[in-house]
Design an enzyme around this catalytic site. Structure first.
Site, mmCIF file in Angstrom:
data_model
loop_
_atom_site.group_PDB
_atom_site.id
_atom_site.type_symbol
_atom_site.label_atom_id
_atom_site.label_comp_id
_atom_site.label_asym_id
_atom_site.label_seq_id
_atom_site.Cartn_x
_atom_site.Cartn_y
_atom_site.Cartn_z
ATOM 1 N N SER A 330 34.753 28.984 41.284
ATOM 2 C CA SER A 330 34.041 29.237 40.042
ATOM 3 C C SER A 330 34.966 29.059 38.843
ATOM 4 O O SER A 330 35.648 28.036 38.726
ATOM 5 C CB SER A 330 33.436 30.653 40.097
ATOM 6 O OG SER A 330 32.531 30.870 39.050
ATOM 7 N N ASP A 394 24.342 24.780 43.784
ATOM 8 C CA ASP A 394 25.177 25.690 42.986
ATOM 9 C C ASP A 394 25.065 25.318 41.505
ATOM 10 O O ASP A 394 25.291 24.172 41.110
ATOM 11 C CB ASP A 394 26.627 25.585 43.474
ATOM 12 C CG ASP A 394 27.550 26.583 42.799
ATOM 13 O OD1 ASP A 394 27.116 27.288 41.869
ATOM 14 O OD2 ASP A 394 28.730 26.649 43.210
ATOM 15 N N HIS A 487 25.902 29.803 44.639
ATOM 16 C CA HIS A 487 27.293 29.909 44.203
ATOM 17 C C HIS A 487 28.111 30.853 45.091
ATOM 18 O O HIS A 487 29.325 30.970 44.931
ATOM 19 C CB HIS A 487 27.328 30.392 42.752
ATOM 20 C CG HIS A 487 28.653 30.277 42.080
ATOM 21 N ND1 HIS A 487 29.352 29.085 42.005
ATOM 22 C CD2 HIS A 487 29.433 31.208 41.458
ATOM 23 C CE1 HIS A 487 30.487 29.293 41.347
ATOM 24 N NE2 HIS A 487 30.562 30.557 41.018
#
Length: 509
Positions: A330, A394, A487
């Site tokens: 991320s 994602d 995610h």
């Protein structure tokens, strides 16, 4: 403002209300723009020229305003829920740990009746983050292969990248990216006792714009003496930290001459400037000697880039045969690729010669195409060193929005995995901006499939892949917000371990 030829754009959602925002979207005049946008002088002149260019210019400016509108709206909503998110995360983590330490809900009731309740101690080696509860796996994949490959004198050559050693290294990087969400004591315990490696240090670094220590990173070596591998892992977006999500949705940028446009929020997270005084970007970015900056700051205000760079140089001097990898999930992935970008910019040639690779997972875009071309020239030869892993739908890798105005672009090798964990190497993941209308139905159908799949993983692949009830709940959230659940680190660990390559064209499903 530093110099007259500096180019930057700062999006400032706090300077106007919803009515001002709607007026900005509809009219886009100078007065409404001034509330939300701060331009450099050069960029303002270019924008004015666009507005005078006729139809094409108007279309481009209109696209510009729409993207800015969405960014500001999302950031305003996140800011409203900042404290509720923070407190929700605080209490959720407490109760998750309370249940796990007492052996589930029934165990907690039993311990309450017998006066033996174990109270979670935040910051201890038994206090696990919400990410750690969603995916509780801590053991490495094919650890014996990894240990053997790390010790090879040709570590990092093309043959290694094609074999199981590369897969094992990818797993180490993903597990380290997931582990970066934990506190220092958990990190030390897992690295030293479960992975049988050497925990070097944990840093909680200062972000001058946010006025808090909000950038976490840890470093490990494969062994304490004569190490062959040094790993740097940046922490990613905290699920309940509104500021982290605001950074992901921010479209502010700063242009570095000859390098390209770079996401301003990510520069700030590395401690390389403060949008409150844009001259600080020039001061930080063009100073090669860390001592001139960090030595003047108290330890609690040390910045990530210079702190990690200094420690990395020390470790490379200590371990003559060691190479290093940088990783993150991320937001951590964005910092992981930005770190070597700054090393190249600062002409740290000796350090870069010992870079083994950069592995990012669910990473947002960090800059424009010019930046990508600059870094590809340094990371693609003689063998590729940058691997960007993306799982299915994602949302985060599709941010910031890639359009003809902002031109945020990914670069490097994209290892894309669909929801069957089939791998494909592509230049850009499908549905690159996520919000395309033709992808809406497939995205929601895919989220439904992932929810059903969560109940079968343990039966098909073994108990190691059985999803926790926390992960199943996140899948339920994904039925409404599919880009968020996709995610999860669960799917990135599974992609690395279960992934199989397919060379033919395939859908995102």
């Amino acid at each position: 403002m530093a110099t007259s030829n500096v180019r930057f754009l700062i999006v400032k959602p706090e300077n106007g209300g919803i009515c001002d925002l709607v007026r900005f979207l509809v009219r886009g005049d100078k007065q409404s723009s001034a509330k939300f946008l701060e331009y450099s002088e050069v960029l303002f002149e270019e924008e004015t020229e666009l507005q005078r260019d006729g139809d094409d210019g108007e279309d481009e400016v209109g696209d510009h305003r729409w993207v800015i509108f969405v960014s500001i709206l999302v950031r305003k909503i996140l800011k409203v829920f900042e404290k509720p998110m923070e407190w929700s995360g605080y209490f959720l983590e407490f109760f998750l740990n309370l249940f796990s330490l007492n052996g589930s809900f029934l165990g907690l009731l039993y311990n309450m009746l017998h006066g033996k309740v174990v109270i979670p101690q935040r910051g201890s080696e038994t206090f696990i983050s919400s990410i750690g509860h969603v995916d509780g796996r801590i053991n490495l994949y094919k650890n014996a292969i990894l240990t053997k490959e790390i010790a090879r004198p040709d570590l990092g050559d093309k043959n290694m990248q094609l074999g199981m050693g590369h897969r094992a290294l990818m797993d180490l990087c993903m597990m380290s990216s997931k582990l970066a969400y934990e506190n220092e004591n958990v990190l030390r315990d897992v690295v030293n006792h479960h992975w049988k490696m050497h925990f070097v240090d944990f840093y909680n670094c200062w972000n001058d714009y946010e006025k808090e220590s909000s950038t976490q990173v840890f470093i490990l070596c494969d062994k304490p003496k004569d190490a062959n591998l040094i790993l740097i892992s940046f922490r990613g977006t905290e699920p309940f930290d509104a500021d982290d999500w605001i950074t992901d949705f921010d479209y502010s940028w700063y242009e570095i001459p000859k390098l390209g446009k770079v996401h301003m929020g990510f520069l700030e997270a590395l401690g390389l400037g403060n949008r409150g005084n844009t001259s600080t970007f020039h001061e930080q970015l063009f100073v090669k000697n860390a001592k001139s900056i960090d030595s003047e700051q108290p330890p609690e205000r040390s910045t990530a880039y210079y702190t990690v760079r200094s420690k990395l140089k020390s470790l490379l001097n200590e371990h003559d045969n060691a190479k290093f990898v940088v990783t993150g999930h991320s937001l951590g992935g964005a910092l992981a690729i930005l770190f070597p970008t700054m090393l190249v910019m600062h002409e740290e040639t000796d350090v870069m010669k010992r870079l083994l690779g950069v592995y990012t997972y669910g990473q947002p875009r960090i800059g424009n195409r010019q930046l990508g071309k600059f870094m590809e020239a340094h990371l693609e030869h003689p063998v590729p060193k940058y691997f960007r892993v993306v799982y299915s739908n994602d949302l985060v890798p599709r941010l910031p929005y890639d359009d003809k105005t902002f031109l945020y672009k990914h670069f490097g090798i994209c290892m894309y995995y669909n929801s069957l964990y089939i791998e494909q190497k592509v230049d850009e993941e499908p549905n690159m901006n996520f919000f395309g209308l033709r992808f809406v139905l497939p995205v929601y159908l895919n989220a439904g499939w992932e929810f059903i799949r969560s109940f079968t993983m343990g039966y098909i692949y073994g108990t190691e892949y059985k999803e926790s009830w926390e992960s199943v709940l996140l899948r339920m959230v994904g039925l409404v917000f599919p880009g968020i659940s996709a995610h999860s680190p669960v799917d990135y660990v599974n992609s690395v371990r279960l992934g199989r390559e397919r060379s033919i064209q395939m859908s995102s499903f």
